[in-house]
Design an enzyme around this catalytic site. Sequence first.
Site: not given
Ligand code: ATP
Length: 331
Positions: A115, A197, A200
């Site tokens: 980040k 991964k 969002k």
């Molecule tokens: P950002 O893009 O802002 O980093 P993010 O979409 O990765 O956000 P988070 O808010 O960090 O999502 O994660 C919320 C939850 O969803 C966490 O428990 C994370 O492990 C899970 N999660 C996020 N993206 C994935 C993914 N692609 N596959 C499985 N689990 C996910």
Amino acid sequence: MEENKKKVLSCIQPSGMLTLGNYIGALKNWVAMQSEFDCTYAVADLHAITVRQEPAKFRQQIYSTAALLLALGIDPEKNTMFIQSHVSSHSELAWILSCYTQFGELSRMTQFKDKSAKHADNVNVGLFSYPVLMAADILLYQSDLVPVGADQKQHLEIARDIATRFNHIYGDVFTIPEPYIPKIGARVMSLQDPTKKMSKSDENINSWVAILDSKDDIIRKFKRAVTDSDNRICVGEDKPGVSNLIGIYSAVTGKSAEVITAEFEGKGYGDFKIAVGEAVAEELKPIQERYQTFISDKKQLEDIYRQGDEKAFYAARKTLSKVKKKVGFVL
Ligand code: ATP
Ligand code: LTN
């Protein structure tokens, strides 16, 4: 609430549109865990400001995330659902724990490294100490289990380390939490670059599917998903795109990879992608409908989270007082 049930805690950041990755990797389990455990779920708004948020949009995202949790089927009567910043104990405990956390151990966090590279113009102290706030979230509720996606495992490790260190100095204050990482659908990958991964915050909107995307958008995004050229529908290390689609299809239909491979024997990627898109849209449809009912009644939504805030505050205050006493503060 039965005393002998294990305690579960998890939080989700209201930092944008929640994706299919959040749903399959985390939220679907939140719902499933309610029947067995005593669950506490929060909208982690304090965590979300580690990257810049536009105030009006942020406020909507907080409401939207709370409404979505209810739409997914989180039952606020049986569990506790609240907004993190409404329970001041989180910030208070985070400060105390930060004095029991080493600079070196936070420097090793891969999410911080990722980040801070991504937001090079705003490498703030909150981004660095983010895992300490997450440890406070977990430890305040004496949580036994923490359901998170695989990417949060390192943060959970540090929460365990901080708790163990604190207990070592002061006696048994905190329960040491265990991770609860689902085997199926643990990691949903980007539809445009299946080695990354699904996230969002990815600028390419075709790389992720939002839980609230329309059926047309969902199908269009799956049709465009990156695969490979050999047209075989099976899991393989050299086939990250197809493997990811199989993983998604499996997570929403409950079918195993073998069953899916047999189902699409002799069919092409085109058919398969549409089938995945339709299955996903089908799974999300009732959630989207319920979401509309919760988001359109702000009063009801507010009543629900206010009740949750109170329940959470009561439980958190107990732990925080104990911590303060142990440290030697005058109460
Ligand atoms: P950002 O893009 O802002 O980093 P993010 O979409 O990765 O956000 P988070 O808010 O960090 O999502 O994660 C919320 C939850 O969803 C966490 O428990 C994370 O492990 C899970 N999660 C996020 N993206 C994935 C993914 N692609 N596959 C499985 N689990 C996910
Ligand atoms: N960092 C997590 C969200 C989060 C969390 C928590 C998860 C904040 N506090 C406590 C589990 C337990 C994320 O962004 N995925």
